[in-house]
Design a protein around this motif. Structure first.
Motif, PDB file in Angstrom:
ATOM      1  N   SER A  37       0.810  -1.221   0.000  1.00  0.00           N
ATOM      2  CA  SER A  37       0.000   0.000   0.000  1.00  0.00           C
ATOM      3  C   SER A  37       0.844   1.273   0.000  1.00  0.00           C
ATOM      4  N   GLY A  38       2.182   1.132   0.045  1.00  0.00           N
ATOM      5  CA  GLY A  38       2.983   2.342   0.038  1.00  0.00           C
ATOM      6  C   GLY A  38       4.441   2.096   0.351  1.00  0.00           C
ATOM      7  N   PHE A  39       5.252   3.136   0.123  1.00  0.00           N
ATOM      8  CA  PHE A  39       6.691   3.036   0.350  1.00  0.00           C
ATOM      9  C   PHE A  39       7.069   3.471   1.762  1.00  0.00           C
ATOM     10  N   ASP A  40       6.430   2.881   2.752  1.00  0.00           N
ATOM     11  CA  ASP A  40       6.723   3.232   4.140  1.00  0.00           C
ATOM     12  C   ASP A  40       6.633   1.985   5.012  1.00  0.00           C
ATOM     13  N   THR A  41       6.772   2.195   6.310  1.00  0.00           N
ATOM     14  CA  THR A  41       6.741   1.065   7.236  1.00  0.00           C
ATOM     15  C   THR A  41       5.421   0.311   7.158  1.00  0.00           C
ATOM     16  N   ASP A  42       4.319   1.044   7.101  1.00  0.00           N
ATOM     17  CA  ASP A  42       3.011   0.391   7.020  1.00  0.00           C
ATOM     18  C   ASP A  42       2.903  -0.454   5.761  1.00  0.00           C
ATOM     19  N   GLY A  43       3.435   0.055   4.658  1.00  0.00           N
ATOM     20  CA  GLY A  43       3.383  -0.687   3.409  1.00  0.00           C
ATOM     21  C   GLY A  43       4.173  -1.975   3.476  1.00  0.00           C
ATOM     22  N   SER A  69      15.047  -4.292   0.869  1.00  0.00           N
ATOM     23  CA  SER A  69      16.024  -3.389   1.464  1.00  0.00           C
ATOM     24  C   SER A  69      16.886  -2.735   0.383  1.00  0.00           C
ATOM     25  N   VAL A  70      17.290  -3.533  -0.599  1.00  0.00           N
ATOM     26  CA  VAL A  70      18.062  -2.992  -1.724  1.00  0.00           C
ATOM     27  C   VAL A  70      17.212  -1.997  -2.511  1.00  0.00           C
ATOM     28  N   PHE A  71      15.940  -2.332  -2.687  1.00  0.00           N
ATOM     29  CA  PHE A  71      15.027  -1.456  -3.433  1.00  0.00           C
ATOM     30  C   PHE A  71      14.856  -0.111  -2.730  1.00  0.00           C
ATOM     31  N   PHE A  72      14.714  -0.135  -1.417  1.00  0.00           N
ATOM     32  CA  PHE A  72      14.525   1.112  -0.682  1.00  0.00           C
ATOM     33  C   PHE A  72      15.810   1.942  -0.623  1.00  0.00           C
ATOM     34  N   ASP A  73      16.954   1.273  -0.634  1.00  0.00           N
ATOM     35  CA  ASP A  73      18.209   2.030  -0.741  1.00  0.00           C
ATOM     36  C   ASP A  73      18.267   2.755  -2.080  1.00  0.00           C
ATOM     37  N   PHE A  74      17.776   2.078  -3.106  1.00  0.00           N
ATOM     38  CA  PHE A  74      17.700   2.693  -4.441  1.00  0.00           C
ATOM     39  C   PHE A  74      16.756   3.896  -4.423  1.00  0.00           C
ATOM     40  N   LEU A  75      15.589   3.744  -3.794  1.00  0.00           N
ATOM     41  CA  LEU A  75      14.614   4.838  -3.718  1.00  0.00           C
ATOM     42  C   LEU A  75      15.156   6.009  -2.903  1.00  0.00           C
ATOM     43  N   ARG A  76      15.921   5.702  -1.877  1.00  0.00           N
ATOM     44  CA  ARG A  76      16.488   6.764  -1.044  1.00  0.00           C
ATOM     45  C   ARG A  76      17.512   7.577  -1.847  1.00  0.00           C
ATOM     46  N   GLN A  77      18.298   6.885  -2.648  1.00  0.00           N
ATOM     47  CA  GLN A  77      19.272   7.586  -3.489  1.00  0.00           C
ATOM     48  C   GLN A  77      18.585   8.485  -4.509  1.00  0.00           C
ATOM     49  N   LYS A  78      17.397   8.074  -4.948  1.00  0.00           N
ATOM     50  CA  LYS A  78      16.633   8.871  -5.916  1.00  0.00           C
ATOM     51  C   LYS A  78      15.872  10.008  -5.250  1.00  0.00           C
ATOM     52  N   GLY A  79      15.802   9.987  -3.928  1.00  0.00           N
ATOM     53  CA  GLY A  79      15.073  11.021  -3.219  1.00  0.00           C
ATOM     54  C   GLY A  79      13.597  10.737  -3.069  1.00  0.00           C
ATOM     55  N   VAL A  81      12.267   8.365  -1.045  1.00  0.00           N
ATOM     56  CA  VAL A  81      12.012   8.159   0.386  1.00  0.00           C
ATOM     57  C   VAL A  81      13.183   8.726   1.168  1.00  0.00           C
ATOM     58  N   ASP A  82      12.921   9.062   2.421  1.00  0.00           N
ATOM     59  CA  ASP A  82      13.982   9.606   3.279  1.00  0.00           C
ATOM     60  C   ASP A  82      14.744   8.519   4.023  1.00  0.00           C
ATOM     61  N   THR A  83      14.039   7.453   4.360  1.00  0.00           N
ATOM     62  CA  THR A  83      14.656   6.370   5.138  1.00  0.00           C
ATOM     63  C   THR A  83      14.273   5.023   4.549  1.00  0.00           C
ATOM     64  N   ASN A  84      15.022   4.014   4.938  1.00  0.00           N
ATOM     65  CA  ASN A  84      14.729   2.638   4.527  1.00  0.00           C
ATOM     66  C   ASN A  84      13.915   1.980   5.642  1.00  0.00           C
ATOM     67  N   PRO A  85      12.621   1.707   5.420  1.00  0.00           N
ATOM     68  CA  PRO A  85      11.786   1.120   6.483  1.00  0.00           C
ATOM     69  C   PRO A  85      12.272  -0.235   6.959  1.00  0.00           C
ATOM     70  N   LEU A  86      13.067  -0.903   6.144  1.00  0.00           N
ATOM     71  CA  LEU A  86      13.579  -2.218   6.547  1.00  0.00           C
ATOM     72  C   LEU A  86      14.581  -2.104   7.688  1.00  0.00           C
TER      73      LEU A  86
END
Length: 276
Positions: A37-43, A69-79, A81-86
């Motif tokens: 449901s989203g790019f956050d902890t709840d998701g 975790s790798v995906f969220f690191d990628f998203l963080r580099q792109k700006g 997301v601010d943090t990796n929920p993992l």
């Protein structure tokens, strides 16, 4: 226009050389994007809930979370997301495999199938005192106190302790030892101390022919520990009996399914009696 998946695939190719790794990461992330449901902890927690409902193994779920975790690191580099929920989500713990053990009737079948005096005494003693392979192989005749039904062994670290043995084990030991007063307790055909390799082959052979199971000396140790705990032994006493430095090592026996064993056991262990 490139999609998030396209960009993530390029990101993976710049960091990983294995096509299988890239394929697995992409598959896990596509599943996440479809179910989450989203790019956050709840998701992520919602996705985790779906995975558990599917009945997936802990190892499979852990792998999928590693991909995320790798995906969220990628998203963080792109700006994105601010943090990796993992980084803050509790990962499912890999369960420790439960030790194999034989049930009481299987132990009886195994023992009764051994006609050789040395081998019967050897297996009886391992089971009787829940011994490690190294402990039984290092025993000398002078370590056996048949009058007081006990043996002296060396634990890990060289500490000497006395352990009780059953009357059954004592009887078979007496028949095997005869008039020997010293030296290695269990001898090969050359009069030398038995080897670890030979012990494992011996127990495997007897078990396959009697209970049709491939076991090791440690299986006998696990079996005795399981039977003792199931028949009412306090876990702290069992810990000392097994020589565990931590109670956590002993607690694994409490997770075994012992309902059938409980029904098969009396208050005293049936193999502790000298029934002939």
């Amino acid at each position: 226009m490139l999609t998030v998946i396209d960009e993530f695939e390029s990101y993976l190719k710049s960091r990983y050389s294995s096509p299988n790794t890239i394929k697995a990461y992409l598959g896990d992330v596509k599943e996440f994007l479809k179910l989450s449901s989203g790019f956050d902890t709840d998701g992520v927690e919602a996705f985790l809930s779906v995975l558990f409902k599917k009945g997936l193994s802990v190892s499979t779920i852990t792998r999928k979370l590693a991909s995320l975790s790798v995906f969220f690191d990628f998203l963080r580099q792109k700006g994105v997301v601010d943090t990796n929920p993992l980084d803050v989500i509790d990962k499912p713990k890999q369960s420790r495999p439960l030790p194999k053990f034989l049930e009481v009737d299987e132990i009886i079948a195994l023992l009764e199938g051994i006609k050789d005096k040395r081998d019967r005494a050897l297996v009886e003693l391992i089971y009787s005192s829940s011994l490690r392979a190294s402990e039984v192989l290092n025993l000398n005749v002078e370590d056996v106190d048949l009058d007081n039904l006990r043996i002296r062994i060396k634990r890990k670290g060289g500490k000497e302790v006395y352990l009780p043995i059953t009357e059954r084990a004592a009887r078979y030991l007496k028949e095997y030892i005869k008039d020997r007063t010293g030296g290695p307790l269990f001898l090969n055909r050359y009069g030398k101390r038995l080897s670890d390799r030979y012990l494992r082959k011996l127990i495997k052979r007897y078990a396959l022919s009697s209970v049709f199971k491939d076991i090791s000396p440690h299986t006998l140790r696990h079996s005795k520990a399981t039977h003792l705990l199931n028949s009412g032994m306090d876990i702290r006493i069992l810990q000392r009996f097994l020589g565990h430095s931590s109670i956590r090592a002993t607690q694994i026996y409490t997770h075994l399914n012992l309902k059938e064993l409980a029904e098969a056991y009396d208050s005293s262990h049936p193999l502790a009696r000298d029934d002939g």
